[in-house]
Design a protein around this motif. Sequence first.
Motif, PDB file in Angstrom:
ATOM      1  N   GLU A  77     -43.522 -75.540  28.397  1.00 17.05           N
ATOM      2  CA  GLU A  77     -43.904 -74.714  29.538  1.00 17.05           C
ATOM      3  C   GLU A  77     -45.007 -73.737  29.136  1.00 17.05           C
ATOM      4  O   GLU A  77     -45.937 -73.472  29.916  1.00 17.05           O
ATOM      5  N   GLY A  78     -44.922 -73.227  27.915  1.00 13.74           N
ATOM      6  CA  GLY A  78     -45.981 -72.345  27.420  1.00 13.74           C
ATOM      7  C   GLY A  78     -47.315 -73.050  27.320  1.00 13.74           C
ATOM      8  O   GLY A  78     -48.365 -72.477  27.628  1.00 13.74           O
ATOM      9  N   ILE A  79     -47.298 -74.308  26.893  1.00 15.18           N
ATOM     10  CA  ILE A  79     -48.530 -75.103  26.820  1.00 15.18           C
ATOM     11  C   ILE A  79     -49.113 -75.295  28.217  1.00 15.18           C
ATOM     12  O   ILE A  79     -50.325 -75.200  28.427  1.00 15.18           O
ATOM     13  N   ARG A  80     -48.225 -75.559  29.218  1.00 17.51           N
ATOM     14  CA  ARG A  80     -48.698 -75.728  30.595  1.00 17.51           C
ATOM     15  C   ARG A  80     -49.414 -74.460  31.078  1.00 17.51           C
ATOM     16  O   ARG A  80     -50.493 -74.524  31.671  1.00 17.51           O
ATOM     17  N   LYS A  81     -48.788 -73.318  30.850  1.00 15.29           N
ATOM     18  CA  LYS A  81     -49.368 -72.061  31.334  1.00 15.29           C
ATOM     19  C   LYS A  81     -50.672 -71.747  30.615  1.00 15.29           C
ATOM     20  O   LYS A  81     -51.648 -71.297  31.243  1.00 15.29           O
ATOM     21  N   ALA A  82     -50.717 -71.988  29.303  1.00 11.67           N
ATOM     22  CA  ALA A  82     -51.948 -71.734  28.559  1.00 11.67           C
ATOM     23  C   ALA A  82     -53.067 -72.661  29.033  1.00 11.67           C
ATOM     24  O   ALA A  82     -54.226 -72.250  29.145  1.00 11.67           O
ATOM     25  N   THR A  83     -52.712 -73.909  29.326  1.00 14.48           N
ATOM     26  CA  THR A  83     -53.695 -74.870  29.818  1.00 14.48           C
ATOM     27  C   THR A  83     -54.235 -74.456  31.175  1.00 14.48           C
ATOM     28  O   THR A  83     -55.444 -74.520  31.431  1.00 14.48           O
ATOM     29  N   ALA A  84     -53.320 -74.018  32.051  1.00 12.91           N
ATOM     30  CA  ALA A  84     -53.750 -73.586  33.387  1.00 12.91           C
ATOM     31  C   ALA A  84     -54.702 -72.402  33.294  1.00 12.91           C
ATOM     32  O   ALA A  84     -55.713 -72.349  34.010  1.00 12.91           O
ATOM     33  N   LYS A  85     -54.425 -71.456  32.396  1.00 10.90           N
ATOM     34  CA  LYS A  85     -55.296 -70.300  32.246  1.00 10.90           C
ATOM     35  C   LYS A  85     -56.662 -70.702  31.719  1.00 10.90           C
ATOM     36  O   LYS A  85     -57.702 -70.204  32.179  1.00 10.90           O
ATOM     37  N   LEU A  86     -56.696 -71.617  30.753  1.00 14.88           N
ATOM     38  CA  LEU A  86     -57.971 -72.053  30.189  1.00 14.88           C
ATOM     39  C   LEU A  86     -58.779 -72.826  31.232  1.00 14.88           C
ATOM     40  O   LEU A  86     -59.996 -72.647  31.350  1.00 14.88           O
ATOM     41  N   HIS A  88     -58.673 -72.461  34.428  1.00 13.63           N
ATOM     42  CA  HIS A  88     -59.203 -71.486  35.378  1.00 13.63           C
ATOM     43  C   HIS A  88     -60.398 -70.748  34.775  1.00 13.63           C
ATOM     44  O   HIS A  88     -61.403 -70.489  35.456  1.00 13.63           O
ATOM     45  N   HIS A  89     -60.298 -70.429  33.504  1.00 17.07           N
ATOM     46  CA  HIS A  89     -61.399 -69.746  32.815  1.00 17.07           C
ATOM     47  C   HIS A  89     -62.642 -70.615  32.780  1.00 17.07           C
ATOM     48  O   HIS A  89     -63.775 -70.121  32.834  1.00 17.07           O
ATOM     49  N   GLU A  90     -62.460 -71.920  32.702  1.00 14.32           N
ATOM     50  CA  GLU A  90     -63.585 -72.855  32.650  1.00 14.32           C
ATOM     51  C   GLU A  90     -64.010 -73.282  34.052  1.00 14.32           C
ATOM     52  O   GLU A  90     -64.532 -74.373  34.258  1.00 14.32           O
ATOM     53  N   ASN A  91     -63.807 -72.395  35.033  1.00 17.07           N
ATOM     54  CA  ASN A  91     -64.219 -72.649  36.419  1.00 17.07           C
ATOM     55  C   ASN A  91     -63.477 -73.807  37.065  1.00 17.07           C
ATOM     56  O   ASN A  91     -64.009 -74.481  37.946  1.00 17.07           O
ATOM     57  N   ARG A  92     -62.282 -74.049  36.627  1.00 18.19           N
ATOM     58  CA  ARG A  92     -61.425 -75.026  37.280  1.00 18.19           C
ATOM     59  C   ARG A  92     -60.231 -74.267  37.865  1.00 18.19           C
ATOM     60  O   ARG A  92     -59.738 -73.317  37.276  1.00 18.19           O
ATOM     61  N   THR A  93     -59.789 -74.717  39.011  1.00 14.53           N
ATOM     62  CA  THR A  93     -58.683 -74.059  39.694  1.00 14.53           C
ATOM     63  C   THR A  93     -57.484 -74.986  39.724  1.00 14.53           C
ATOM     64  O   THR A  93     -57.626 -76.178  40.031  1.00 14.53           O
ATOM     65  N   VAL A  94     -56.334 -74.455  39.384  1.00 15.15           N
ATOM     66  CA  VAL A  94     -55.092 -75.225  39.429  1.00 15.15           C
ATOM     67  C   VAL A  94     -54.302 -74.808  40.662  1.00 15.15           C
ATOM     68  O   VAL A  94     -54.082 -73.616  40.894  1.00 15.15           O
ATOM     69  N   VAL A  95     -53.904 -75.782  41.468  1.00 13.02           N
ATOM     70  CA  VAL A  95     -53.057 -75.533  42.627  1.00 13.02           C
ATOM     71  C   VAL A  95     -51.721 -76.208  42.385  1.00 13.02           C
ATOM     72  O   VAL A  95     -51.647 -77.428  42.181  1.00 13.02           O
ATOM     73  N   ARG A  96     -50.662 -75.431  42.399  1.00 13.80           N
ATOM     74  CA  ARG A  96     -49.314 -75.955  42.154  1.00 13.80           C
ATOM     75  C   ARG A  96     -48.628 -76.199  43.499  1.00 13.80           C
ATOM     76  O   ARG A  96     -48.471 -75.279  44.301  1.00 13.80           O
ATOM     77  N   VAL A  97     -48.246 -77.452  43.715  1.00 15.28           N
ATOM     78  CA  VAL A  97     -47.649 -77.859  44.988  1.00 15.28           C
ATOM     79  C   VAL A  97     -46.241 -78.385  44.738  1.00 15.28           C
ATOM     80  O   VAL A  97     -46.010 -79.157  43.799  1.00 15.28           O
ATOM     81  N   HIS A  98     -45.307 -77.960  45.580  1.00 18.69           N
ATOM     82  CA  HIS A  98     -43.930 -78.457  45.512  1.00 18.69           C
ATOM     83  C   HIS A  98     -43.617 -79.229  46.788  1.00 18.69           C
ATOM     84  O   HIS A  98     -44.055 -78.853  47.872  1.00 18.69           O
ATOM     85  N   SER A  99     -42.865 -80.330  46.652  1.00 19.24           N
ATOM     86  CA  SER A  99     -42.565 -81.150  47.826  1.00 19.24           C
ATOM     87  C   SER A  99     -41.197 -81.802  47.696  1.00 19.24           C
ATOM     88  O   SER A  99     -40.689 -82.010  46.594  1.00 19.24           O
TER      89      SER A  99
END
Length: 290
Positions: A77-86, A88-99
């Motif tokens: 889970e820590g790797i996921r969060k660190a990846t999402a932050k990086l 976003h920093h690299e001008n990519r946006t992560v959208v988390r969707v639940h269904s």
Amino acid sequence: MRPLPPLNALVAFEAVARTGSVGAAAEELFVTPGAISRQLKLLDEFFETNLFERRGRGLALSPSGAAYFERIHAHIEGIRKATAKLQHHENRTVVRVHSHTTFATRWLIPRLSQFQVSHPGIDVHLTTSSEWTPGADCDAAVRLGNGRWAGYEATPLVPNVLVVVCAPSLVQPSRPVDAVWLAQQTLLVVSARPDDWSIWCAQAGFDATAMVRQRIFESSAVAYEAAQDGLGIVAAQEVLIGQELASRRLIAPFDVRVDRGNETYYLVIESSRRQRRSLIALRNALSRTK
């Protein structure tokens, strides 16, 4: 240096342990259930032990698997969060969707794939479960209801029309399809949607209490598969069984369609987030696709 286990197998193991099923893990990772099973086998061979045990038709963590999951889950889970932050920093946006699981596999995932192609700068991370979990860590969610949730913006996605369907083998040309026939069938009931049968019967003019043979399933997807196998008849959401109706793996023996109106699937976004450009793009893309 001690060797690491196969990383793809580790991700598959964590997903199955967290979601509780091979199918849900496959949906989350956008691979087939067979691919997940092969990765679990690789991990069992690496550790020379079984991390899961068979429980009926499903899987459960073995004692060693449970202990291993407890140790590694927080790190992944820590790797996921660190990846999402990086990202976003690299001008990519992560959208988390639940269904809901069935809605995701039968309607949402193909449209999310199209969305990703149209919006390469937005990464969609999808999680699924049979029921909505209040407080889930996500940016947007698909919820089934009347569209009124305090503090949220809700956009309807599809018409919610109930139809009764079954395998063609249950309908005999020499026998009328009527109330007597229906009362003799096995009703396939989805525990998360227990009122579908009574709602449909009220509209069709049938006595729901006359139908006493039932089988109960946790998810609509499993109930639809059981119907295709001839195990009974199910009150289904028409939008989710379009392929089966088109191919006649399922047929509608009664010409009765019940439109639930506002009681349907919505894309739900917290009011405080609704002006985010990525979520506006997602909402517009999904609400245009009927």
